[in-house]
Design an enzyme around this catalytic site. Structure first.
Site, mmCIF file in Angstrom:
data_model
loop_
_atom_site.group_PDB
_atom_site.id
_atom_site.type_symbol
_atom_site.label_atom_id
_atom_site.label_comp_id
_atom_site.label_asym_id
_atom_site.label_seq_id
_atom_site.Cartn_x
_atom_site.Cartn_y
_atom_site.Cartn_z
ATOM 1 N N ASP A 101 -10.118 -8.952 9.397
ATOM 2 C CA ASP A 101 -9.533 -7.638 9.117
ATOM 3 C C ASP A 101 -10.505 -6.466 9.284
ATOM 4 O O ASP A 101 -10.085 -5.407 9.717
ATOM 5 C CB ASP A 101 -8.968 -7.628 7.683
ATOM 6 C CG ASP A 101 -8.026 -6.463 7.434
ATOM 7 O OD1 ASP A 101 -7.254 -6.128 8.346
ATOM 8 O OD2 ASP A 101 -8.056 -5.879 6.339
ATOM 9 N N ARG B 62 1.725 -11.982 0.280
ATOM 10 C CA ARG B 62 0.371 -12.246 0.784
ATOM 11 C C ARG B 62 -0.236 -13.527 0.235
ATOM 12 O O ARG B 62 0.090 -13.953 -0.874
ATOM 13 C CB ARG B 62 -0.554 -11.101 0.354
ATOM 14 C CG ARG B 62 -0.161 -9.738 0.858
ATOM 15 C CD ARG B 62 -0.518 -9.568 2.306
ATOM 16 N NE ARG B 62 -0.113 -8.294 2.855
ATOM 17 C CZ ARG B 62 -0.826 -7.608 3.742
ATOM 18 N NH1 ARG B 62 -1.977 -8.065 4.170
ATOM 19 N NH2 ARG B 62 -0.387 -6.483 4.230
ATOM 20 N N ARG C 277 0.858 -1.180 0.000
ATOM 21 C CA ARG C 277 0.000 0.000 0.000
ATOM 22 C C ARG C 277 0.895 1.232 0.000
ATOM 23 O O ARG C 277 1.961 1.226 0.612
ATOM 24 C CB ARG C 277 -0.854 0.031 1.267
ATOM 25 C CG ARG C 277 -2.068 -0.857 1.213
ATOM 26 C CD ARG C 277 -2.993 -0.572 2.392
ATOM 27 N NE ARG C 277 -2.478 -1.079 3.646
ATOM 28 C CZ ARG C 277 -1.973 -0.351 4.619
ATOM 29 N NH1 ARG C 277 -1.922 0.963 4.509
ATOM 30 N NH2 ARG C 277 -1.536 -0.894 5.726
ATOM 31 N N HIS D 47 -11.322 -1.379 11.550
ATOM 32 C CA HIS D 47 -10.225 -2.279 11.176
ATOM 33 C C HIS D 47 -10.112 -3.356 12.258
ATOM 34 O O HIS D 47 -9.206 -3.336 13.079
ATOM 35 C CB HIS D 47 -8.938 -1.442 11.086
ATOM 36 C CG HIS D 47 -7.775 -2.146 10.489
ATOM 37 N ND1 HIS D 47 -6.473 -1.829 10.792
ATOM 38 C CD2 HIS D 47 -7.706 -3.157 9.590
ATOM 39 C CE1 HIS D 47 -5.650 -2.598 10.106
ATOM 40 N NE2 HIS D 47 -6.378 -3.425 9.377
ATOM 41 N N LYS E 10 -9.687 -1.860 1.825
ATOM 42 C CA LYS E 10 -9.390 -0.684 2.654
ATOM 43 C C LYS E 10 -10.130 0.553 2.131
ATOM 44 O O LYS E 10 -10.614 1.369 2.917
ATOM 45 C CB LYS E 10 -7.887 -0.436 2.683
ATOM 46 C CG LYS E 10 -7.061 -1.636 3.119
ATOM 47 C CD LYS E 10 -7.353 -2.051 4.531
ATOM 48 C CE LYS E 10 -6.362 -3.100 5.011
ATOM 49 N NZ LYS E 10 -6.670 -3.559 6.366
ATOM 50 N N CYS F 76 0.296 -7.027 13.396
ATOM 51 C CA CYS F 76 0.361 -7.335 14.836
ATOM 52 C C CYS F 76 -0.238 -8.713 15.123
ATOM 53 O O CYS F 76 -0.505 -9.041 16.275
ATOM 54 C CB CYS F 76 -0.416 -6.310 15.643
ATOM 55 S SG CYS F 76 0.451 -4.775 15.905
#
Ligand code: OXD
Ligand code: MN
Length: 636
Positions: free
Chosen positions: A324, A418, A99, A277, A257, A301
């Site tokens: 997510d 990913r 991103r 999120h 997103k 995280c």
């Protein structure tokens, strides 16, 4: 035209094949006339502007995916990972791997609808604004004829179960068929979406790789893109997204997103709900009682790992609703109900293995796309973290196509590589993950990577205190994050890169959600990442996090015997988190609150809000930080 067969006098009908056209551009697939007038206008406008060679109206079917996969295999954009069924590897242009926050903008007439009033001389970090007029100039320098020589795919998609009152519809045009393949994993792409949409409004999603033919730039890895000109723009007032130059997930899978967080947070503010999120997971305790919690963590995280946790203590069952994004709304009886608007997982691959996340591993054994991972000689995927799960000594090809072996040095996979996998394949996907009503959420958990000072778990004293805790979320920067030179970065509500409007207004929206008659979820903050003076983790993390969740759930049930007060919130009373079977856990260190650390931290958080949110900060948030500071002052 009718033909007569001379021998048997049978008549064959030969129908003329009428190719539909929009302007001069042929419709290669689908029926343009079946689209609503609003969609027709949108598509026709895109055709006129972007000048594609054809229009392909997608139906999301497996046949469609097979056809596209076949094309991409032939071209070399995809490689079949022969070890599995229907798994593919894609290597992007090495310049298009993440991103790009610095090129991501929100455009509103009034600047302060998008960004807060920052302190004079301070560079704002909570969103980037550009005026629609200036952005128009930027877009006009990019989009005209941007799809020349390429097919334009028209993708109808639903965020959330098709037809659910909590769901929203988008239509994406794109000139990337990789994007189409990923969109049909990450969202619900189906002709049913047109039916549900009827003549209604939809979020307009426009994406181009920005590489018209003949190409002006050498195409690497059959991945035409335009890194110098990347721009990801949002027009919340028009419910529109325009993304140019990049095919990487967050920049190009616009349902995620861009729509489900940035645009949806604005819709949510206007309609009185929340677009966050957050993962949503269910925990069934040994007493067979089920709870749903939502949790917000900054990127990288371990959110996906928590959403699919493999409990380290017997008797608990975890089921995943989403990893997510959560859309949540209070229902008529005052219960907060959440859905996962996505249909797939777009997870960070490195670090994922049978120990850290067996459920993710089992999810992507088929029908999945791996982007910028390495490949083993036996046709498998590979990344850092799989050292013990591939045959010893196996040959590996890196994400850059170089020969490599374990122990070679350097990384085989890009740190932000990913997997894109259908959520329905997750072995612990919740049977109600597509329930149109959503699931009842009893707790909201914030967290971050906090190596020092921050205890394993804290409970907010009130809803407003929880909002303050969320506003002060910070996390240690990792390899996957863009570097800013600072080690611990603020990521309030884990929404910093995803805010769709003024963060101060967003905090106020959260505060305003508390209304009489609503069962407000309890708010917590967790930290799995505290280390000792030697840098060793104080908490084992992963499956053992169930012990912390268990304490949280007992608090949700109102167990008043397990907490003690502290200046930063309620902490577990000593011995109330189940530590049985864990050697080496030093509870005093895990829960200590060093006064000087917290005085500094509280001041730093307040300074951050003064700098970044300024006069838009709701007064109660500052008051709560003042109270926290005063409490630590007394302890000095
Ligand atoms: C993601 C992110 O890709 O948060 O989910 O960066
Ligand atoms: Mn995320």
């Amino acid at each position: 035209m009718a033909l007569r067969n001379e021998e048997d006098n049978l008549v064959y009908e030969v129908h003329e094949i009428v190719v539909q056209r929009v302007g001069h551009v042929p419709v290669a697939k689908g029926d343009f006339t079946h689209l609503s007038k609003k969609v027709q206008r949108f598509v026709a406008h895109c055709v006129q502007q972007f000048k594609p060679r054809g229009i392909y109206i997608c139906d999301g079917s497996q046949e469609e995916a097979d056809e596209i996969i076949h094309k991409l295999l032939e071209r070399g954009t995809l490689t079949r990972l022969t070890k599995y069924k229907n798994n593919y590897l894609c290597r992007t242009d090495p310049e298009d791997v993440a991103r790009v926050e610095s090129k991501t903008f929100i455009c509103t007439q009034n600047k302060y609808d998008t960004v807060p009033h920052v302190r004079e001389g301070v560079q704002g970090t909570l969103g980037r604004w550009m005026s629609p007029e200036n952005m128009k100039k930027e877009l006009d320098a990019r989009f005209p004829s941007c799809m020349a020589g390429r097919m334009m795919y028209v993708i109808p998609f639903s965020m959330g179960p098709v037809g659910s009152p909590l769901s929203k519809i988008g239509v994406q045009v794109t000139d990337s068929n990789y994007v189409l393949l990923c969109m049909r994993i990450m969202t619900r792409v189906s002709p049913k979406v047109w039916e549900v949409l009827g003549d209604g409004d939809f979020v307009k999603c426009i994406h181009s790789m920005g590489c018209p033919r003949p190409v002006q730039r050498r195409v690497k890895n059959h991945w035409p893109c335009n890194p110098e000109k990347v721009l990801i723009t949002h027009f919340p007032e028009e419910r529109k997204i325009k993304s140019f130059g990049s095919g990487y997930g967050g920049n190009s899978l616009l349902g995620k997103k861009c729509f489900a967080l940035r645009i949806a947070s604005v819709i949510a503010r206007d309609e009185g709900w929340m677009a966050e999120h957050m993962l949503i997971m269910s925990i069934t305790t040994p007493k067979k009682k089920e709870y749903f919690v939502a949790a917000a963590f900054p990127s990288a995280c371990g959110k996906t790992n928590l959403a699919m946790l493999n409990p380290g203590v017997p008797g608990y069952k975890i089921q995943c609703v989403g990893d997510d994004i959560a859309w949540m709304r209070f229902d008529d009886s005052g219960v907060l109900r959440g859905i996962n608007p996505e249909a797939g997982f777009f997870g960070v691959a490195p670090g994922t293995n049978m120990k850290t996340n067996p459920n993710a591993m089992l999810t992507f054994q088929e029908n999945s796309i791996f982007t910028n991972v390495a490949e083993t000689a036996d046709g498998g995927y590979y990344w850092e973290g799989l050292e013990d799960e591939v045959p010893k000594g196996i040959g590996i090809t890196t994400w850059l196509g170089q020969p490599w072996h374990i122990g070679h040095g350097g990384k085989s996979a890009h740190p932000n590589s990913r997997f894109t996998a259908p959520a329905s394949q997750c072995p612990i996907i919740h049977p109600k993950w597509e329930d149109p009503k959503g699931v009842p959420v009893c707790a909201i958990i914030f967290g971050g990577r906090r190596p020092t000072g921050v205890p394993l778990v804290i409970e907010a004293k009130s809803w407003a205190h929880g909002v303050m805790i969320g506003a002060c979320v910070k996390s240690e920067a990792t390899a996957a994050a863009e570097h800013t030179g600072k080690n611990i970065m603020h990521d309030p509500m884990a929404m910093r890169p995803f805010m769709g409007y003024n963060f101060g207004h967003y905090l106020q929206h959260w505060l305003d959600l508390e209304k009489p008659g609503r069962k407000m979820p309890k708010i917590f903050h967790v930290n799995w990442f505290r280390v000792d003076e030697n840098g060793k983790f104080l908490w084992p993390g992963f499956g053992e996090n169930i012990r912390v969740l268990d304490w949280i759930l007992r608090r949700c049930d109102g167990d008043d015997s397990i907490w003690q007060d502290s200046p930063i919130g309620l902490l577990p009373k000593k011995g109330t988190i189940n530590m049985s079977g864990l050697s080496d856990v030093r509870e005093e260190d895990l829960f200590s609150l060093p006064t000087h650390y917290w005085l500094d931290d509280t001041r730093e958080s307040r300074r951050f809000l003064e700098d970044q949110v300024g006069s838009d900060t709701p007064a109660i948030i500052t008051q709560l930080l003042d109270q926290q500071e005063a409490a630590f002052q007394k302890l000095k």
